[in-house]
Motif scaffolding. Structure first.
Motif, PDB file in Angstrom:
ATOM      1  N   GLY A   1      21.639   6.409 -20.564  1.00 25.16           N
ATOM      2  CA  GLY A   1      21.456   7.375 -19.488  1.00 25.16           C
ATOM      3  C   GLY A   1      21.339   6.695 -18.141  1.00 25.16           C
ATOM      4  N   ILE A   2      21.152   7.532 -17.134  1.00 21.80           N
ATOM      5  CA  ILE A   2      21.049   7.023 -15.769  1.00 21.80           C
ATOM      6  C   ILE A   2      19.606   6.599 -15.499  1.00 21.80           C
ATOM      7  CG2 ILE A   2      22.958   8.427 -14.940  1.00 21.80           C
ATOM      8  CD1 ILE A   2      20.905  10.363 -13.792  1.00 21.80           C
ATOM      9  N   PRO A   3      19.406   5.671 -14.576  1.00 20.55           N
ATOM     10  CA  PRO A   3      18.032   5.262 -14.254  1.00 20.55           C
ATOM     11  C   PRO A   3      17.284   6.402 -13.564  1.00 20.55           C
ATOM     12  CG  PRO A   3      19.617   4.047 -12.905  1.00 20.55           C
ATOM     13  CD  PRO A   3      20.396   4.880 -13.877  1.00 20.55           C
ATOM     14  N   ASN A   4      15.995   6.517 -13.847  1.00 21.65           N
ATOM     15  CA  ASN A   4      15.167   7.538 -13.212  1.00 21.65           C
ATOM     16  C   ASN A   4      14.863   7.130 -11.780  1.00 21.65           C
ATOM     17  OD1 ASN A   4      15.066   8.966 -15.592  1.00 21.65           O
ATOM     18  ND2 ASN A   4      13.184   7.963 -16.275  1.00 21.65           N
ATOM     19  N   GLN A   5      15.102   8.024 -10.857  1.00 26.37           N
ATOM     20  CA  GLN A   5      14.784   7.777  -9.461  1.00 26.37           C
ATOM     21  C   GLN A   5      13.380   8.310  -9.178  1.00 26.37           C
ATOM     22  OE1 GLN A   5      16.713   5.943  -7.570  1.00 26.37           O
ATOM     23  NE2 GLN A   5      18.176   5.793  -9.242  1.00 26.37           N
ATOM     24  N   PRO A   6      12.656   7.686  -8.256  1.00 28.10           N
ATOM     25  CA  PRO A   6      11.300   8.160  -7.958  1.00 28.10           C
ATOM     26  C   PRO A   6      11.332   9.541  -7.307  1.00 28.10           C
ATOM     27  CG  PRO A   6      11.923   6.418  -6.448  1.00 28.10           C
ATOM     28  CD  PRO A   6      13.010   6.515  -7.471  1.00 28.10           C
ATOM     29  N   THR A   7      10.354  10.361  -7.649  1.00 27.77           N
ATOM     30  CA  THR A   7      10.254  11.701  -7.076  1.00 27.77           C
ATOM     31  C   THR A   7       9.354  11.657  -5.844  1.00 27.77           C
ATOM     32  OG1 THR A   7       8.375  12.245  -8.469  1.00 27.77           O
ATOM     33  CG2 THR A   7      10.567  12.749  -9.345  1.00 27.77           C
ATOM     34  N   ILE A   8       9.330  12.751  -5.122  1.00 22.95           N
ATOM     35  CA  ILE A   8       8.513  12.831  -3.910  1.00 22.95           C
ATOM     36  C   ILE A   8       7.022  12.626  -4.232  1.00 22.95           C
ATOM     37  CG2 ILE A   8       7.805  14.342  -2.006  1.00 22.95           C
ATOM     38  CD1 ILE A   8      10.636  13.282  -1.710  1.00 22.95           C
ATOM     39  N   PRO A   9       6.465  13.293  -5.259  1.00 22.50           N
ATOM     40  CA  PRO A   9       5.037  13.038  -5.549  1.00 22.50           C
ATOM     41  C   PRO A   9       4.740  11.590  -5.947  1.00 22.50           C
ATOM     42  CG  PRO A   9       5.725  15.072  -6.589  1.00 22.50           C
ATOM     43  CD  PRO A   9       6.963  14.418  -6.038  1.00 22.50           C
ATOM     44  N   GLN A  10       5.697  10.898  -6.525  1.00 20.92           N
ATOM     45  CA  GLN A  10       5.491   9.487  -6.857  1.00 20.92           C
ATOM     46  C   GLN A  10       5.555   8.604  -5.619  1.00 20.92           C
ATOM     47  OE1 GLN A  10       8.644   8.913  -9.660  1.00 20.92           O
ATOM     48  NE2 GLN A  10       7.316   9.286 -11.440  1.00 20.92           N
ATOM     49  N   MET A  11       6.315   9.000  -4.621  1.00 22.30           N
ATOM     50  CA  MET A  11       6.490   8.182  -3.420  1.00 22.30           C
ATOM     51  C   MET A  11       5.383   8.395  -2.385  1.00 22.30           C
ATOM     52  SD  MET A  11       9.118   6.291  -3.827  1.00 22.30           S
ATOM     53  CE  MET A  11       9.499   5.762  -2.188  1.00 22.30           C
ATOM     54  N   ILE A  12       4.682   9.533  -2.442  1.00 21.85           N
ATOM     55  CA  ILE A  12       3.667   9.838  -1.426  1.00 21.85           C
ATOM     56  C   ILE A  12       2.581   8.764  -1.361  1.00 21.85           C
ATOM     57  CG2 ILE A  12       1.800  11.452  -0.833  1.00 21.85           C
ATOM     58  CD1 ILE A  12       3.724  13.712  -1.546  1.00 21.85           C
ATOM     59  N   PRO A  13       1.965   8.329  -2.472  1.00 25.12           N
ATOM     60  CA  PRO A  13       0.930   7.288  -2.351  1.00 25.12           C
ATOM     61  C   PRO A  13       1.471   5.952  -1.829  1.00 25.12           C
ATOM     62  CG  PRO A  13       0.855   8.291  -4.526  1.00 25.12           C
ATOM     63  CD  PRO A  13       2.061   8.812  -3.838  1.00 25.12           C
ATOM     64  N   ILE A  14       2.675   5.601  -2.232  1.00 25.39           N
ATOM     65  CA  ILE A  14       3.258   4.335  -1.798  1.00 25.39           C
ATOM     66  C   ILE A  14       3.525   4.352  -0.298  1.00 25.39           C
ATOM     67  CG2 ILE A  14       5.297   2.849  -2.017  1.00 25.39           C
ATOM     68  CD1 ILE A  14       5.467   3.792  -4.942  1.00 25.39           C
ATOM     69  N   VAL A  15       4.152   5.416   0.172  1.00 26.74           N
ATOM     70  CA  VAL A  15       4.490   5.517   1.590  1.00 26.74           C
ATOM     71  C   VAL A  15       3.234   5.668   2.437  1.00 26.74           C
ATOM     72  CG1 VAL A  15       5.678   6.959   3.290  1.00 26.74           C
ATOM     73  CG2 VAL A  15       6.793   6.403   1.137  1.00 26.74           C
ATOM     74  N   SER A  16       2.265   6.460   1.976  1.00 26.66           N
ATOM     75  CA  SER A  16       1.058   6.660   2.776  1.00 26.66           C
ATOM     76  C   SER A  16       0.246   5.371   2.880  1.00 26.66           C
ATOM     77  CB  SER A  16       0.208   7.788   2.198  1.00 26.66           C
ATOM     78  OG  SER A  16      -0.239   7.464   0.909  1.00 26.66           O
ATOM     79  N   CYS A  17       0.167   4.594   1.829  1.00 25.75           N
ATOM     80  CA  CYS A  17      -0.547   3.310   1.889  1.00 25.75           C
ATOM     81  C   CYS A  17       0.167   2.355   2.842  1.00 25.75           C
ATOM     82  CB  CYS A  17      -0.661   2.708   0.494  1.00 25.75           C
ATOM     83  SG  CYS A  17      -1.609   1.183   0.446  1.00 25.75           S
ATOM     84  N   PHE A  18       1.491   2.317   2.801  1.00 25.96           N
ATOM     85  CA  PHE A  18       2.261   1.458   3.691  1.00 25.96           C
ATOM     86  C   PHE A  18       2.057   1.868   5.151  1.00 25.96           C
ATOM     87  CE2 PHE A  18       6.161   0.334   5.966  1.00 25.96           C
ATOM     88  CZ  PHE A  18       6.202  -1.026   5.718  1.00 25.96           C
ATOM     89  N   ILE A  19       2.130   3.163   5.431  1.00 29.43           N
ATOM     90  CA  ILE A  19       1.936   3.656   6.800  1.00 29.43           C
ATOM     91  C   ILE A  19       0.519   3.370   7.273  1.00 29.43           C
ATOM     92  CG2 ILE A  19       1.814   5.759   8.200  1.00 29.43           C
ATOM     93  CD1 ILE A  19       4.245   6.764   6.618  1.00 29.43           C
ATOM     94  N   PHE A  20      -0.456   3.547   6.382  1.00 25.81           N
ATOM     95  CA  PHE A  20      -1.854   3.241   6.718  1.00 25.81           C
ATOM     96  C   PHE A  20      -2.002   1.788   7.153  1.00 25.81           C
ATOM     97  CE2 PHE A  20      -6.060   1.784   5.280  1.00 25.81           C
ATOM     98  CZ  PHE A  20      -6.867   2.607   6.053  1.00 25.81           C
ATOM     99  N   GLY A  21      -1.378   0.877   6.437  1.00 23.89           N
ATOM    100  CA  GLY A  21      -1.455  -0.540   6.793  1.00 23.89           C
ATOM    101  C   GLY A  21      -0.752  -0.851   8.098  1.00 23.89           C
ATOM    102  N   VAL A  22       0.415  -0.256   8.307  1.00 22.40           N
ATOM    103  CA  VAL A  22       1.181  -0.524   9.530  1.00 22.40           C
ATOM    104  C   VAL A  22       0.449   0.017  10.758  1.00 22.40           C
ATOM    105  CG1 VAL A  22       3.305   0.101  10.748  1.00 22.40           C
ATOM    106  CG2 VAL A  22       3.415  -0.662   8.387  1.00 22.40           C
ATOM    107  N   VAL A  23      -0.165   1.181  10.637  1.00 22.66           N
ATOM    108  CA  VAL A  23      -0.872   1.770  11.775  1.00 22.66           C
ATOM    109  C   VAL A  23      -2.168   1.019  12.066  1.00 22.66           C
ATOM    110  CG1 VAL A  23      -2.107   3.854  12.523  1.00 22.66           C
ATOM    111  CG2 VAL A  23       0.164   4.045  11.513  1.00 22.66           C
ATOM    112  N   ASN A  24      -2.873   0.593  11.046  1.00 22.10           N
ATOM    113  CA  ASN A  24      -4.158  -0.060  11.249  1.00 22.10           C
ATOM    114  C   ASN A  24      -4.071  -1.526  11.640  1.00 22.10           C
ATOM    115  OD1 ASN A  24      -6.323   1.779  10.963  1.00 22.10           O
ATOM    116  ND2 ASN A  24      -5.734   2.029   8.827  1.00 22.10           N
ATOM    117  N   LEU A  25      -2.975  -2.190  11.363  1.00 24.63           N
ATOM    118  CA  LEU A  25      -2.875  -3.616  11.692  1.00 24.63           C
ATOM    119  C   LEU A  25      -3.011  -3.899  13.195  1.00 24.63           C
ATOM    120  CD1 LEU A  25      -2.560  -6.453  10.593  1.00 24.63           C
ATOM    121  CD2 LEU A  25      -0.089  -6.172  10.777  1.00 24.63           C
ATOM    122  N   PRO A  26      -2.319  -3.176  14.078  1.00 25.49           N
ATOM    123  CA  PRO A  26      -2.527  -3.448  15.509  1.00 25.49           C
ATOM    124  C   PRO A  26      -3.965  -3.178  15.966  1.00 25.49           C
ATOM    125  CG  PRO A  26      -0.575  -2.103  15.196  1.00 25.49           C
ATOM    126  CD  PRO A  26      -1.242  -2.205  13.881  1.00 25.49           C
TER     127      PRO A  26
END
Length: 83
Positions: A40-65
């Motif tokens: 079969g085809i590889p499973n792509q990440p869904t929006i609910p799976q990506m929300i914690p990853i993206v929010s943690c990344f944005i949190f780090g990028v915003v807080n670093l400065p």
């Protein structure tokens, strides 16, 4: 380690961990699997799976400065107190 350096370290970790995890997940999805798992085809990440990853990344990028600015302000204040 004071709280200002801890803030910088936590921000860098919040940037690196999701990036490494996302790259590993994408790499693992495209590795050939044997047996019924590999059919079969590889499973792509869904929006609910990506929300914690993206929010943690944005949190780090915003807080670093802010962490760097607070560290510099504290360093200047300590130099001013010493003189």
């Amino acid at each position: 380690m004071n709280k200002f350096l801890l803030h910088i370290v936590a921000s860098v970790i919040c940037i690196l961990i999701p990036a490494i995890g996302l790259l590993y997940g994408l790499w693992d999805r495209h590795q050939p699997k044997t047996g019924p798992v590999g059919n079969g085809i590889p499973n792509q990440p869904t929006i609910p799976q990506m929300i914690p990853i993206v929010s943690c990344f944005i949190f780090g990028v915003v807080n670093l400065p802010f962490a760097i600015i607070r560290y510099r302000q504290n360093k200047r204040a300590n130099e001013y107190r010493k003189t």
